[in-house]
Scaffold this motif. Sequence first.
Motif: not given
Lengths: 376, 521
Positions: A230, A234-235, A238, A243-244, B306, B311, B331, B350
């Motif tokens: 993270l 951060p992407r 995710r 979870g941020l 997404e 996400e 999730t 990503h």
Amino acid sequence: MMRLELVKRPQRSALFSALSPFIAFALTIIAGAVLFALLGVNPLTAFRIYFVEPVSQVWQLHELAIKAAPLILIAVGLSVCYKANIWNIGAEGQFIFGAIFGSAIPVLFPQFEGPLVLPLMLLLGMVGGAAYAAIPAFLKTRFNTNEILTSLMLVYVAQLFLDWLVRGPWRDPQGHGFPQTIQFGDSAVLPELMPDAGRANWGFVFALVAALLIWILMGRMLKGFEVRVLGSSPRAGRFAGFGLSRMVFFAFLLSGALAGLAGISEVSGAIGQLQPVISPGYGFTAIIVAFLGRLNPLGIIAAGLVLALTYLGGEAVQSALGISDKVARVFQGMLLFFVLGCDTLIHYRIRLIGLALTKQEGAAKLDAAPKLKEAR
Amino acid sequence: MSANHDGANLLEVRGLTKIFGTLTACDHIDLNIAKGEIHALLGENGAGKSTLVKMLFGSLEPNSGEIFWNGQAVRITSPGAAKKLGIGMVFQHFSLFEALTAAENIALSLDDGSPISSIAAKARALSYSYGLPLDPDSLVGDLSVGERQRIEIIRCLLQTPQLIILDEPTSVLTPQEADKLFETLERLRSEGKSILYISHRLEEVKRICDRATVLRHGKVVGHCNPREETAASLARMMVGNEVQAVVRAPVDGIETAQPLLEIRGLTRKPATPFSIPLKNISLNVRAGEVIGIAGVAGNGQGEFFESVSGEVLQQDAASVRIRGKDAGGLTITGRRLLGAAFVPEERLGHGAAPRMKLSENLLLSRHATDGKAFVGAGGMVKSGAIYAASQRIIEAMDVRKSAPDPEAAALSGGNLQKFIVGRELDRRPSVMVVNQPTWGVDAGAAAHIRQALIELSRSGSAVLVISQDLDELFEISDAIAVMHNGELSKPMPIAEATFEKVGLLMGGAEPGHAEHTLETA
């Protein structure tokens, strides 16, 4: 004519990652020598008094441990935040609130004694630090505020709140009007490790244990991996399902709890009561410790000892040479400056380039290349 | 149309060599680019194309060799120097600030202090005149890959370069968009400009390039006229042997197979003012089939991915169902645990954390699904197990790398993509959703990835591929649906699908109408 050029390395350099703090320390020494020379003091004498004399006897090593303990405790917590790219600058405030929460037991219930007192105080200290750190975490996750500003501003709130407490409701009635609480009872004092040799208390052991646990967390555990992912991308975090918001709370609560533990350890160990000022800026110096230690908990132990020495050295040069003990702050500042500068070497290497490389030189290089290849 | 081969060379490169440690990335490269020609630079991943153009653009300094510009020996020490000479470059990986608008990004690179508004006006005019429409006021973060590329091209053209280097420009474009780009390139050629065109797509190289230089393992293996070659002969020069064609065996009884991924009335409001809302999307992907989703960049594919991956969660839990279970409220971890696997469009940042090792990047998407194998008691990571598994994937997918367990960023795009796809395939997922599986990946690696996806479906999984590469979709899909403006057409069985039909839907023809016109046609 020559010029310097930074060339990006294909991979981060493990060598310079390890060397950078030492280069930074060497540069600090050089700059410090210039500083002392300008102040009219022989740098060699000054360095002996600053760096060697404060640790030349056993009891002095104990003093070093007392100063290093809070720095290490706070810095290992901060290292988790910074690895997660979360900027808790308010450890000083969390330190103070840990001290206040933990001190509530001996101050409000002085007649409560026994073996339970100390563990409860330490636990409350961690709760206090964590609760105070939860404020910027909540503001960040709920309102997207900048945690650097909120956590920093809360430091001043904490300092003034402590000041008000010890002058007002928690002041020792028999204290002749001095702004301080009553002296803690015996069962509320953190025991010394080796009372015959020096004053160092269990706080130093807490620091070492915390560093070791955080080292395992960050290097070996899934949670540490989550922190690093993270923090760096951060992407991708995710995408990994991390979870941020949860991470913001985790990092703040953990670092807050450790700062709080440092706070209550300092008060119940080295000081023995609450007073208006309980920290010579440990919460801020710990930021330097965290970076000088490369955000690595084991490195932080070493860095914590070095920064503790700058405090002791500052006191030493003041009494021996009459130089202001603010020189300690100068050394700390220079150290952070050079550490951050030297970190460039991890991702870049420095190359000297002749501006006027002639065509002949180029041709010579061209000739040299095939030979090089043959040699290989 | 014809290139000016008789004229003086605009750029001459002699014996250019670049050594990284023990690797000779470029080994005595010779290259001539004439004025007014489109020159192709061909080669597999890791052949040294990027290193070569980085030296031409001044981002890297050669160890030896000479560069002549208009016959004069020059040293290109920085991208700034390259721009001054008149060399412009459009990178494969864009260097744009997402939080700024297109015009602001352009202004940053122009660096001449002219006001944003005039730059925006110039960019708008130029973009329309070259047939690459662009709204200079839109935020880059909200633009698709295809639209971002337009910014890069316009930014390059605004500097009126003599030589334009394009790295894999069509990998993100629809056939129609690519056609427009080719028109733009031909127009630039007719204006006397030279173009160095890097691509894996041999058909388009044959179509627009006047000459080609082929690299393999850092060396020039040949110069040729691509129009006189076949795609197969070009591929042979590049790879050193024949590229294996993808084989797609027909499937029987697909009509009765169990749908493993069901999307029912998926609707999503736009998250930002610039993103595309999803409108009532429904789609079933059954065990054993590959469904392709075509569409022009920026028509909601990113938003769709997404939503399906988790996400972003859905209000309606039944709008996404995986293996018969409602997954809309789960999730991405929850959906993975149901047996789904996902490969996003962007590789670095990503699909993978750039500064982490491959073994750690394996843990990234599999820490929950392979919890027992990779994570021990108390949350301790079993580094030996993830290292062994990552080596298994590296071998299975033929990932080429410079160290046993390098950082993701150290791999070339194609090799990293092979690893990211392999990471998911290694799980044998029952549902696989892939966004742009082979963007910027060379022919050999792309074939490998496509074949692997087909084989996964034939082993009983449902595979959903979102791609802007129509050739790819026609190669691997059993049915193709088209996404336009946040809506999804009904999937067309591959036997009935043609480039024209799909192209019409991509252009925005009503799905119903399109089918009607097709019947009458």
